[in-house]
Design an enzyme around this catalytic site. Structure first.
Site, PDB file in Angstrom:
ATOM      1  N   LYS A 147      -9.157 -38.992  39.611  1.00 39.95           N
ATOM      2  CA  LYS A 147      -9.440 -39.207  41.041  1.00 39.95           C
ATOM      3  C   LYS A 147     -10.429 -38.145  41.532  1.00 39.95           C
ATOM      4  O   LYS A 147     -11.357 -38.442  42.279  1.00 39.95           O
ATOM      5  CB  LYS A 147      -8.140 -39.149  41.853  1.00 39.95           C
ATOM      6  CG  LYS A 147      -7.166 -40.275  41.532  1.00 39.95           C
ATOM      7  CD  LYS A 147      -7.679 -41.613  42.020  1.00 39.95           C
ATOM      8  CE  LYS A 147      -6.743 -42.755  41.707  1.00 39.95           C
ATOM      9  NZ  LYS A 147      -7.297 -44.069  42.024  1.00 39.95           N
ATOM     10  N   SER A 207      -5.871 -39.775  45.821  1.00 38.80           N
ATOM     11  CA  SER A 207      -4.442 -39.469  45.750  1.00 38.80           C
ATOM     12  C   SER A 207      -4.178 -38.010  46.097  1.00 38.80           C
ATOM     13  O   SER A 207      -5.028 -37.136  45.850  1.00 38.80           O
ATOM     14  CB  SER A 207      -3.978 -39.739  44.320  1.00 38.80           C
ATOM     15  OG  SER A 207      -2.707 -39.176  44.107  1.00 38.80           O
ATOM     16  N   TYR A 246      -4.364 -38.044  35.365  1.00 35.54           N
ATOM     17  CA  TYR A 246      -4.516 -39.046  36.432  1.00 35.54           C
ATOM     18  C   TYR A 246      -5.191 -38.418  37.657  1.00 35.54           C
ATOM     19  O   TYR A 246      -6.194 -38.930  38.169  1.00 35.54           O
ATOM     20  CB  TYR A 246      -3.140 -39.623  36.810  1.00 35.54           C
ATOM     21  CG  TYR A 246      -3.148 -40.364  38.127  1.00 35.54           C
ATOM     22  CD1 TYR A 246      -3.833 -41.569  38.256  1.00 35.54           C
ATOM     23  CD2 TYR A 246      -2.489 -39.843  39.254  1.00 35.54           C
ATOM     24  CE1 TYR A 246      -3.860 -42.246  39.485  1.00 35.54           C
ATOM     25  CE2 TYR A 246      -2.514 -40.510  40.470  1.00 35.54           C
ATOM     26  CZ  TYR A 246      -3.196 -41.708  40.580  1.00 35.54           C
ATOM     27  OH  TYR A 246      -3.233 -42.364  41.787  1.00 35.54           O
TER      28      TYR A 246
HETATM   29  N1  LIG Z   1       1.230 -46.141  44.758  1.00 30.53           N
HETATM   30  C1  LIG Z   1       0.990 -44.922  45.209  1.00 30.53           C
HETATM   31  O1  LIG Z   1       1.904 -44.246  45.718  1.00 30.53           O
HETATM   32  C2  LIG Z   1      -0.409 -44.348  45.144  1.00 30.53           C
HETATM   33  C3  LIG Z   1      -0.598 -43.022  45.598  1.00 30.53           C
HETATM   34  C4  LIG Z   1      -1.884 -42.495  45.566  1.00 30.53           C
HETATM   35  C5  LIG Z   1      -2.942 -43.258  45.118  1.00 30.53           C
HETATM   36  N2  LIG Z   1      -2.729 -44.531  44.663  1.00 30.53           N
HETATM   37  C6  LIG Z   1      -3.884 -45.315  44.199  1.00 30.53           C
HETATM   38  O2  LIG Z   1      -3.928 -46.537  44.922  1.00 30.53           O
HETATM   39  C7  LIG Z   1      -4.480 -47.567  44.107  1.00 30.53           C
HETATM   40  C8  LIG Z   1      -3.544 -48.761  44.098  1.00 30.53           C
HETATM   41  O3  LIG Z   1      -2.280 -48.346  43.610  1.00 30.53           O
HETATM   42  P1  LIG Z   1      -1.051 -49.342  43.484  1.00 30.53           P
HETATM   43  O4  LIG Z   1       0.168 -48.540  43.743  1.00 30.53           O
HETATM   44  O5  LIG Z   1      -1.284 -50.563  44.270  1.00 30.53           O
HETATM   45  O6  LIG Z   1      -1.121 -49.656  41.925  1.00 30.53           O
HETATM   46  P2  LIG Z   1      -0.994 -51.050  41.146  1.00 30.53           P
HETATM   47  O7  LIG Z   1      -0.904 -50.729  39.706  1.00 30.53           O
HETATM   48  O8  LIG Z   1       0.091 -51.886  41.744  1.00 30.53           O
HETATM   49  O9  LIG Z   1      -2.381 -51.742  41.474  1.00 30.53           O
HETATM   50  C9  LIG Z   1      -3.574 -51.493  40.769  1.00 30.53           C
HETATM   51  C10 LIG Z   1      -4.228 -52.835  40.519  1.00 30.53           C
HETATM   52  O10 LIG Z   1      -5.470 -52.626  39.821  1.00 30.53           O
HETATM   53  C11 LIG Z   1      -5.570 -53.580  38.780  1.00 30.53           C
HETATM   54  N3  LIG Z   1      -6.477 -53.001  37.768  1.00 30.53           N
HETATM   55  C12 LIG Z   1      -6.267 -51.919  36.988  1.00 30.53           C
HETATM   56  N4  LIG Z   1      -7.341 -51.705  36.201  1.00 30.53           N
HETATM   57  C13 LIG Z   1      -8.251 -52.661  36.509  1.00 30.53           C
HETATM   58  C14 LIG Z   1      -9.561 -52.951  36.052  1.00 30.53           C
HETATM   59  N5  LIG Z   1     -10.158 -52.241  35.092  1.00 30.53           N
HETATM   60  N6  LIG Z   1     -10.216 -54.001  36.601  1.00 30.53           N
HETATM   61  C15 LIG Z   1      -9.636 -54.758  37.570  1.00 30.53           C
HETATM   62  N7  LIG Z   1      -8.396 -54.527  38.034  1.00 30.53           N
HETATM   63  C16 LIG Z   1      -7.715 -53.479  37.509  1.00 30.53           C
HETATM   64  C17 LIG Z   1      -4.146 -53.825  38.292  1.00 30.53           C
HETATM   65  O11 LIG Z   1      -3.982 -55.062  37.646  1.00 30.53           O
HETATM   66  C18 LIG Z   1      -3.387 -53.759  39.627  1.00 30.53           C
HETATM   67  O12 LIG Z   1      -3.294 -55.038  40.225  1.00 30.53           O
HETATM   68  C19 LIG Z   1      -4.717 -46.946  42.745  1.00 30.53           C
HETATM   69  O13 LIG Z   1      -6.073 -46.565  42.683  1.00 30.53           O
HETATM   70  C20 LIG Z   1      -3.816 -45.725  42.741  1.00 30.53           C
HETATM   71  O14 LIG Z   1      -4.315 -44.709  41.899  1.00 30.53           O
HETATM   72  C21 LIG Z   1      -1.479 -45.084  44.670  1.00 30.53           C
END
Ligand SMILES: NC(=O)c1ccc[n+]([C@@H]2O[C@H](COP(=O)([O-])OP(=O)(O)OC[C@H]3O[C@@H](n4cnc5c(N)ncnc54)[C@H](O)[C@@H]3O)[C@@H](O)[C@H]2O)c1
Length: 324
Positions: free
Chosen positions: A143, A115, A139
């Site tokens: 990362k 991130s 958070y």
């Molecule tokens: N959305 C953003 O703008 C953004 C920006 C930077 C980084 N990220 C990273 O991208 C990734 C996906 O983000 P997102 O926006 O799709 O979030 P999200 O919460 O929609 O998806 C995360 C998924 O991981 C699953 N999960 C969480 N803990 C788990 C575990 N212990 N075992 C199995 N599954 C688990 C959740 O049920 C969910 O489906 C994350 O790692 C997040 O940190 C997201």
């Protein structure tokens, strides 16, 4: 090639799954559904309900897999300040369990969802990968810890990784195939959509006196389909190249006011907004340089203009009566 997508039922993960399937990959999803929705996982993918924290679940999910795209994590920066242990356990311990299981099973290709939160307060713009890392919340620290561990420990254990530092993901599948909106969104765009469809009363604009075009904060928004395509390019690149780290952003900044104006035009809803005080730690402007991803992977953002971001979101968020 068979790819494991952890967190594949989540917002970004479900789009990555679609892109992999569309390009002919075999896909298995491991998700504990703590945040995601099973309905968002395309039927062509195998789904395993389980957690990256469980060695046994990882072993089942990793069977016959050639590469892992690791997206499972908690991502709410505010909650991570209130409950840092929850984030360390899931994001750090969970990832280390997954990585150690991969090493033991001889699976070496790893794409990691990092991130822009690893950078903290910007010292210059646009932010490239040489920008110092200094996360300002737990958070972002989780990362960064994984990024360090990949370099320090797992390269020597044979892991070949792509660290992808996303800026703000937004938009939905341009063919409308992901239907369930995000659970408890924190980012601005889904919150604006909720204010447009009436599920929230209004949005708060935190500060309108920044030194930006119109005084409101400017951020870099990247369409999820653009993000998804970068993952496939990363998996492909790792087949014949060493580990790397890149930013994924649109390199364009939109202000809160610009987003609201465009959202009001597209949704034809008033979207009430209230100006309140600046929040501590919110920089005026955060914009990526994704030059490295462009030159290394041949990737570029194609769907990240404001109209596409908002109209693909409104397809999901608009109330049912607006469809008739
Ligand atoms: N959305 C953003 O703008 C953004 C920006 C930077 C980084 N990220 C990273 O991208 C990734 C996906 O983000 P997102 O926006 O799709 O979030 P999200 O919460 O929609 O998806 C995360 C998924 O991981 C699953 N999960 C969480 N803990 C788990 C575990 N212990 N075992 C199995 N599954 C688990 C959740 O049920 C969910 O489906 C994350 O790692 C997040 O940190 C997201």
């Amino acid at each position: 090639m068979k790819i494991l997508v952890t967190g594949g039922a989540g917002y970004i993960g479900s789009h990555v799954v679609l892109e992999l399937l569309d390009q002919g990959y075999e896909v298995v999803v491991l998700d504990d559904l703590s945040m995601g929705a099973k309905e968002n996982v395309d039927d062509r993918a195998a789904f395993i309900l389980g957690s990256i924290l469980s060695r046994a679940d990882n072993e089942i999910a990793l069977k016959g897999v050639d590469a892992v795209i690791h997206m499972a994590a908690f991502k709410a920066a505010g909650e991570s300040v209130e409950n840092p242990e929850k984030y360390t356990r899931n994001n750090v311990d969970g990832t280390l369990t997954l990585l150690n299981t991969m090493v033991d099973l001889g699976i070496h290709k790893f794409v990691f969802s990092s991130s822009a939160a690893v950078y903290g307060e910007p010292q210059y713009l646009p932010i490239d990968e040489k920008h110092p890392v200094n996360p300002i919340n737990p958070y972002g620290e989780t990362k960064l810890k994984i990024e360090y561990q990949l370099e320090k420990e797992f390269i020597s254990k044979g892991i070949c990784f792509a660290t992808l530092r996303y800026f703000n993901a937004a938009g939905y599948d341009i063919n409308g195939r992901v239907r369930i909106p995000e659970n408890e969104p924190n980012n601005l765009l889904p919150v604006v959509m909720e204010a447009a469809n009436g599920s929230r009363n209004m949005i708060e604009i935190f500060g309108d006196d920044y030194e930006t075009r119109d005084g409101t904060g400017v951020r870099d928004y990247i369409h999820v389909t653009d993000l998804a395509k970068a993952h496939i390019l990363a998996v492909h690149y790792l087949r014949s190249h060493p580990s790397f780290t890149v930013n994924l952003g649109s390199d364009v900044g939109y202000s809160v006011t610009e987003i609201l104006d465009t959202a009001r035009k597209i949704t034809e809803k008033p979207i009430p907004a209230n100006i309140s005080a600046r929040r501590a730690g919110d920089p005026p402007k955060l914009v990526a340089s994704s030059e490295k991803a462009k030159s290394l992977l041949g990737w570029k953002a194609e769907h990240s203009d404001l109209e596409t971001l908002i109209s693909t979101m409104w397809d999901i968020y608009r109330p049912a009566e607006a469809l008739v």
